[in-house]
Scaffold this active site. Structure first.
Site, PDB file in Angstrom:
ATOM      1  CG  ASN A 190      -1.705   1.303   1.339  1.00 49.99           C
ATOM      2  OD1 ASN A 190      -1.764   2.218   0.628  1.00 49.99           O
ATOM      3  ND2 ASN A 190      -2.478   1.512   2.557  1.00 49.99           N
ATOM      4  CD1 TRP A 191       3.702   1.201  -2.607  1.00 55.44           C
ATOM      5  CD2 TRP A 191       3.818   2.253  -4.348  1.00 55.44           C
ATOM      6  NE1 TRP A 191       4.731   0.621  -3.460  1.00 55.44           N
ATOM      7  CE2 TRP A 191       4.742   1.224  -4.636  1.00 55.44           C
ATOM      8  CE3 TRP A 191       3.689   3.193  -5.621  1.00 55.44           C
ATOM      9  CZ2 TRP A 191       5.459   0.917  -5.882  1.00 55.44           C
ATOM     10  CZ3 TRP A 191       4.519   2.739  -6.830  1.00 55.44           C
ATOM     11  CH2 TRP A 191       5.495   1.489  -6.822  1.00 55.44           C
ATOM     12  CE  LYS A 192      -0.338   3.222   5.155  1.00 54.26           C
ATOM     13  NZ  LYS A 192      -0.288   3.286   6.304  1.00 54.26           N
TER      14      LYS A 192
ATOM     15  CG  HIS B 264      -5.863   1.928   4.947  1.00 54.62           C
ATOM     16  ND1 HIS B 264      -5.448   2.871   6.042  1.00 54.62           N
ATOM     17  CD2 HIS B 264      -4.967   1.041   4.954  1.00 54.62           C
ATOM     18  CE1 HIS B 264      -4.454   2.645   6.332  1.00 54.62           C
ATOM     19  NE2 HIS B 264      -3.938   1.335   5.715  1.00 54.62           N
TER      20      HIS B 264
ATOM     21  CD  GLU C  75      -3.177   5.362   6.603  1.00 55.09           C
ATOM     22  OE1 GLU C  75      -3.006   5.724   5.609  1.00 55.09           O
ATOM     23  OE2 GLU C  75      -2.290   4.816   7.475  1.00 55.09           O
TER      24      GLU C  75
ATOM     25  CD  GLU D  24      -3.539  -2.425   7.323  1.00 52.52           C
ATOM     26  OE1 GLU D  24      -2.254  -2.684   6.733  1.00 52.52           O
ATOM     27  OE2 GLU D  24      -4.025  -1.531   6.990  1.00 52.52           O
TER      28      GLU D  24
ATOM     29  N   GLY E 227       2.320   2.640  11.059  1.00 50.40           N
ATOM     30  CA  GLY E 227       3.130   3.762  10.928  1.00 50.40           C
ATOM     31  C   GLY E 227       4.031   3.925  12.156  1.00 50.40           C
TER      32      GLY E 227
ATOM     33  CB  SER F 156       5.204  -1.529  12.253  1.00 58.12           C
ATOM     34  OG  SER F 156       4.616  -0.335  12.381  1.00 58.12           O
TER      35      SER F 156
HETATM   36  P1  13P Z   1       2.948   0.737   7.779  1.00 60.37           P
HETATM   37  O1  13P Z   1       3.345  -0.854   7.136  1.00 60.37           O
HETATM   38  O2  13P Z   1       3.715   1.879   7.146  1.00 60.37           O
HETATM   39  O3  13P Z   1       2.988   0.712   9.374  1.00 60.37           O
HETATM   40  O4  13P Z   1       1.268   0.781   7.197  1.00 60.37           O
HETATM   41  C1  13P Z   1       0.706  -0.105   7.085  1.00 60.37           C
HETATM   42  C2  13P Z   1      -0.567   0.040   6.488  1.00 60.37           C
HETATM   43  O5  13P Z   1      -1.510   0.639   6.773  1.00 60.37           O
HETATM   44  C3  13P Z   1      -0.959  -0.737   5.350  1.00 60.37           C
HETATM   45  O6  13P Z   1      -2.210  -0.579   4.704  1.00 60.37           O
END
Ligand code: 13P
Length: 243
Positions: A9-11, A93, A95, A162, A168, A199
Protein backbone atom coordinates in the site's frame (compact mmCIF):
# COMPACT_ATOMS: atom_id res chain seq x y z
CA UNK A 1 -10.07 -19.42 -1.13
CA UNK A 2 -7.23 -19.32 1.41
CA UNK A 3 -3.93 -18.44 -0.24
CA UNK A 4 -0.78 -16.45 0.41
CA UNK A 5 -0.80 -12.79 -0.63
CA UNK A 6 1.55 -9.89 0.00
CA UNK A 7 0.26 -6.45 -0.90
CA UNK A 8 1.99 -3.06 -1.01
CA UNK A 9 0.00 0.00 0.00
CA UNK A 10 1.90 3.03 -1.27
CA UNK A 11 -0.57 5.46 0.36
CA UNK A 12 0.05 9.07 -0.78
CA UNK A 13 3.72 8.86 -1.70
CA UNK A 14 5.80 9.42 -4.87
CA UNK A 15 5.63 11.40 -8.08
CA UNK A 16 5.03 9.50 -11.31
CA UNK A 17 8.74 9.22 -12.07
CA UNK A 18 9.53 7.94 -8.59
CA UNK A 19 6.64 5.50 -8.72
CA UNK A 20 7.72 4.20 -12.10
CA UNK A 21 11.31 3.70 -10.92
CA UNK A 22 10.20 1.65 -7.90
CA UNK A 23 7.73 -0.34 -10.03
CA UNK A 24 10.44 -1.08 -12.60
CA UNK A 25 12.72 -2.35 -9.88
CA UNK A 26 9.92 -4.51 -8.44
CA UNK A 27 9.24 -5.92 -11.91
CA UNK A 28 12.92 -6.83 -12.05
CA UNK A 29 13.34 -8.48 -8.63
CA UNK A 30 9.95 -9.94 -7.65
CA UNK A 31 9.72 -13.49 -8.97
CA UNK A 32 8.02 -15.26 -6.08
CA UNK A 33 5.35 -17.94 -5.80
CA UNK A 34 3.32 -15.80 -3.40
CA UNK A 35 0.76 -13.53 -5.03
CA UNK A 36 2.08 -9.98 -4.96
CA UNK A 37 -0.16 -6.94 -5.34
CA UNK A 38 0.92 -3.30 -5.59
CA UNK A 39 -1.57 -0.55 -4.76
CA UNK A 40 -0.28 2.85 -5.95
CA UNK A 41 -2.19 6.14 -5.92
CA UNK A 42 -4.94 6.36 -8.59
CA UNK A 43 -3.01 8.67 -10.92
CA UNK A 44 -0.18 6.16 -11.36
CA UNK A 45 -2.33 3.10 -12.06
CA UNK A 46 -2.53 3.36 -15.84
CA UNK A 47 1.22 3.83 -16.30
CA UNK A 48 2.15 1.12 -13.80
CA UNK A 49 -0.22 -1.42 -15.34
CA UNK A 50 2.10 -1.33 -18.35
CA UNK A 51 5.17 -1.86 -16.16
CA UNK A 52 3.60 -4.91 -14.49
CA UNK A 53 1.99 -6.33 -17.64
CA UNK A 54 4.61 -8.99 -18.28
CA UNK A 55 5.21 -9.79 -14.61
CA UNK A 56 3.25 -11.75 -12.01
CA UNK A 57 2.63 -8.56 -10.00
CA UNK A 58 -1.04 -7.58 -9.79
CA UNK A 59 -2.35 -4.07 -9.54
CA UNK A 60 -4.74 -2.73 -6.89
CA UNK A 61 -6.31 0.64 -6.06
CA UNK A 62 -6.34 2.08 -2.55
CA UNK A 63 -10.00 3.06 -2.54
CA UNK A 64 -13.03 3.51 -4.81
CA UNK A 65 -16.51 4.96 -4.72
CA UNK A 66 -19.38 2.49 -4.84
CA UNK A 67 -21.35 4.14 -7.67
CA UNK A 68 -20.51 3.19 -11.24
CA UNK A 69 -20.78 6.69 -12.69
CA UNK A 70 -22.48 10.02 -12.18
CA UNK A 71 -22.11 13.47 -10.68
CA UNK A 72 -19.67 12.62 -7.88
CA UNK A 73 -16.91 15.18 -8.26
CA UNK A 74 -13.52 13.91 -7.25
CA UNK A 75 -14.54 10.28 -6.90
CA UNK A 76 -13.24 7.22 -8.79
CA UNK A 77 -15.54 4.36 -9.81
CA UNK A 78 -14.95 0.60 -9.84
CA UNK A 79 -15.29 0.61 -13.63
CA UNK A 80 -12.55 3.23 -13.89
CA UNK A 81 -10.01 1.34 -11.83
CA UNK A 82 -10.89 -1.90 -13.58
CA UNK A 83 -10.37 -0.18 -16.95
CA UNK A 84 -6.78 0.74 -16.02
CA UNK A 85 -5.85 -2.79 -15.07
CA UNK A 86 -6.76 -3.19 -11.40
CA UNK A 87 -7.74 -6.60 -10.13
CA UNK A 88 -7.82 -5.63 -6.45
CA UNK A 89 -8.99 -2.68 -4.37
CA UNK A 90 -8.24 -1.84 -0.74
CA UNK A 91 -11.46 -0.95 1.07
CA UNK A 92 -11.99 0.50 4.53
CA UNK A 93 -8.36 1.25 5.37
CA UNK A 94 -8.15 2.77 8.86
CA UNK A 95 -6.93 6.04 7.34
CA UNK A 96 -10.16 6.16 5.28
CA UNK A 97 -12.19 5.34 8.38
CA UNK A 98 -10.50 7.76 10.76
CA UNK A 99 -9.35 10.69 8.60
CA UNK A 100 -12.14 10.64 6.01
CA UNK A 101 -15.00 9.39 8.18
CA UNK A 102 -15.90 6.23 6.29
CA UNK A 103 -18.43 4.18 8.22
CA UNK A 104 -18.98 0.40 8.22
CA UNK A 105 -22.08 0.91 6.12
CA UNK A 106 -20.18 2.88 3.43
CA UNK A 107 -17.50 0.21 3.44
CA UNK A 108 -20.08 -2.52 2.90
CA UNK A 109 -21.44 -0.66 -0.16
CA UNK A 110 -17.92 -0.47 -1.57
CA UNK A 111 -17.23 -4.17 -0.96
CA UNK A 112 -20.50 -5.17 -2.65
CA UNK A 113 -19.86 -2.83 -5.58
CA UNK A 114 -16.27 -4.05 -6.00
CA UNK A 115 -17.42 -7.66 -6.26
CA UNK A 116 -20.22 -6.71 -8.67
CA UNK A 117 -17.53 -5.19 -10.88
CA UNK A 118 -15.24 -8.22 -10.69
CA UNK A 119 -12.73 -6.52 -8.41
CA UNK A 120 -11.31 -8.36 -5.42
CA UNK A 121 -11.72 -6.30 -2.25
CA UNK A 122 -8.99 -6.21 0.39
CA UNK A 123 -11.12 -5.30 3.40
CA UNK A 124 -9.15 -3.66 6.22
CA UNK A 125 -10.26 -4.09 9.81
CA UNK A 126 -8.66 -3.28 13.14
CA UNK A 127 -9.21 -1.66 16.50
CA UNK A 128 -7.80 1.58 17.91
CA UNK A 129 -5.64 1.62 21.04
CA UNK A 130 -8.54 2.93 23.13
CA UNK A 131 -10.81 0.15 21.90
CA UNK A 132 -8.12 -2.39 22.76
CA UNK A 133 -7.56 -0.91 26.23
CA UNK A 134 -11.32 -1.05 26.80
CA UNK A 135 -11.27 -4.77 26.00
CA UNK A 136 -13.28 -4.25 22.83
CA UNK A 137 -10.78 -5.30 20.14
CA UNK A 138 -12.61 -8.47 19.11
CA UNK A 139 -16.06 -6.85 19.25
CA UNK A 140 -14.87 -4.02 16.99
CA UNK A 141 -13.24 -6.33 14.45
CA UNK A 142 -16.25 -8.67 14.46
CA UNK A 143 -18.62 -5.76 13.85
CA UNK A 144 -16.45 -4.42 11.02
CA UNK A 145 -16.35 -7.84 9.38
CA UNK A 146 -19.99 -8.70 9.82
CA UNK A 147 -21.25 -5.32 8.62
CA UNK A 148 -19.02 -5.36 5.54
CA UNK A 149 -19.32 -9.01 4.59
CA UNK A 150 -22.60 -10.47 5.84
CA UNK A 151 -24.28 -12.19 2.89
CA UNK A 152 -21.39 -11.34 0.55
CA UNK A 153 -19.83 -13.98 -1.72
CA UNK A 154 -16.50 -14.49 0.02
CA UNK A 155 -14.74 -16.19 -2.88
CA UNK A 156 -12.75 -13.17 -3.99
CA UNK A 157 -12.52 -11.39 -0.63
CA UNK A 158 -9.23 -10.75 1.20
CA UNK A 159 -9.17 -9.41 4.78
CA UNK A 160 -6.32 -7.40 6.29
CA UNK A 161 -6.11 -7.13 10.07
CA UNK A 162 -4.40 -3.82 10.73
CA UNK A 163 -4.47 -2.74 14.38
CA UNK A 164 -4.59 1.05 14.15
CA UNK A 165 -2.06 1.40 16.97
CA UNK A 166 0.59 -0.54 15.03
CA UNK A 167 0.34 1.34 11.73
CA UNK A 168 3.24 3.64 10.93
CA UNK A 169 4.89 3.20 14.32
CA UNK A 170 7.76 0.93 13.29
CA UNK A 171 6.61 -1.57 15.91
CA UNK A 172 4.12 -4.25 14.85
CA UNK A 173 1.59 -5.79 17.19
CA UNK A 174 3.19 -8.43 19.42
CA UNK A 175 3.08 -11.99 18.14
CA UNK A 176 0.55 -13.20 20.74
CA UNK A 177 -1.89 -10.47 19.76
CA UNK A 178 -1.47 -11.16 16.05
CA UNK A 179 -1.98 -14.87 16.68
CA UNK A 180 -5.05 -14.28 18.86
CA UNK A 181 -6.70 -11.82 16.47
CA UNK A 182 -5.99 -13.86 13.34
CA UNK A 183 -7.38 -17.03 14.97
CA UNK A 184 -10.44 -15.05 16.00
CA UNK A 185 -10.94 -13.77 12.44
CA UNK A 186 -10.35 -17.29 11.08
CA UNK A 187 -13.26 -18.43 13.25
CA UNK A 188 -15.46 -15.93 11.40
CA UNK A 189 -13.98 -16.43 7.91
CA UNK A 190 -12.62 -19.90 7.41
CA UNK A 191 -11.45 -19.77 3.80
CA UNK A 192 -10.58 -16.10 3.36
CA UNK A 193 -6.91 -15.03 3.23
CA UNK A 194 -6.11 -12.97 6.34
CA UNK A 195 -3.22 -10.54 5.93
CA UNK A 196 -1.47 -8.74 8.78
CA UNK A 197 -0.65 -5.04 8.40
CA UNK A 198 1.05 -2.55 10.70
CA UNK A 199 4.81 -1.89 10.67
CA UNK A 200 5.74 -5.03 8.73
CA UNK A 201 9.46 -4.77 7.90
CA UNK A 202 12.07 -7.11 6.44
CA UNK A 203 13.38 -7.60 10.01
CA UNK A 204 10.08 -8.83 11.49
CA UNK A 205 8.44 -10.51 8.48
CA UNK A 206 9.83 -13.96 9.31
CA UNK A 207 8.44 -14.15 12.85
CA UNK A 208 5.07 -12.70 11.86
CA UNK A 209 4.82 -15.17 8.96
CA UNK A 210 5.42 -18.09 11.32
CA UNK A 211 1.93 -17.52 12.73
CA UNK A 212 -0.32 -20.10 11.13
CA UNK A 213 -3.30 -17.85 10.44
CA UNK A 214 -1.17 -15.09 8.90
CA UNK A 215 -1.68 -15.67 5.17
CA UNK A 216 0.32 -12.63 4.08
CA UNK A 217 0.95 -8.97 4.71
CA UNK A 218 -0.34 -5.55 3.77
CA UNK A 219 2.82 -3.46 3.82
CA UNK A 220 2.92 0.34 4.01
CA UNK A 221 6.19 2.24 4.33
CA UNK A 222 8.46 -0.79 3.83
CA UNK A 223 6.88 -1.32 0.40
CA UNK A 224 8.16 2.03 -0.87
CA UNK A 225 11.56 0.46 -1.50
CA UNK A 226 11.50 -2.40 -4.01
CA UNK A 227 14.43 -4.32 -2.50
CA UNK A 228 13.08 -4.10 1.05
CA UNK A 229 9.68 -5.24 -0.20
CA UNK A 230 11.30 -8.15 -2.01
CA UNK A 231 13.09 -9.14 1.23
CA UNK A 232 9.74 -9.17 3.04
CA UNK A 233 8.29 -11.53 0.43
CA UNK A 234 11.37 -13.77 0.69
CA UNK A 235 11.22 -13.82 4.49
CA UNK A 236 7.52 -14.66 4.35
CA UNK A 237 8.18 -17.57 2.00
CA UNK A 238 11.09 -18.80 4.12
CA UNK A 239 8.81 -18.91 7.18
CA UNK A 240 6.01 -20.66 5.31
CA UNK A 241 8.41 -23.15 3.73
CA UNK A 242 7.61 -22.03 0.18
CA UNK A 243 10.44 -22.77 -2.21
P1 13P B 1 2.97 0.66 7.72
O1 13P B 1 3.51 -0.64 7.16
O2 13P B 1 3.67 1.86 7.22
O3 13P B 1 2.83 0.59 9.20
O4 13P B 1 1.47 0.79 7.13
C1 13P B 1 0.60 -0.28 7.27
C2 13P B 1 -0.62 -0.01 6.48
O5 13P B 1 -1.41 0.85 6.82
C3 13P B 1 -0.81 -0.79 5.25
O6 13P B 1 -2.09 -0.60 4.72
Amino acid sequence: MRRNIIAANWKMYFTINEAEAVANRMAEVVNNKTKVIVCPPFVFLDRLSKVFLKTSIKLGAQNMYFEEKGAFTGEISPTMIESVGCEYVIIGHSERRHIFGERDIDIRKKVVSAIEHNLKPILCVGETLTQRKDGKAKDVVERQIITALDGVDLNSVVVAYEPVWAIGTGVPADLDTVNEMHSFIRGLLEDVPILYGGSVKDKNAYELAQINDVDGFLVGSASLDADTFKKIIDEFERAKGVN
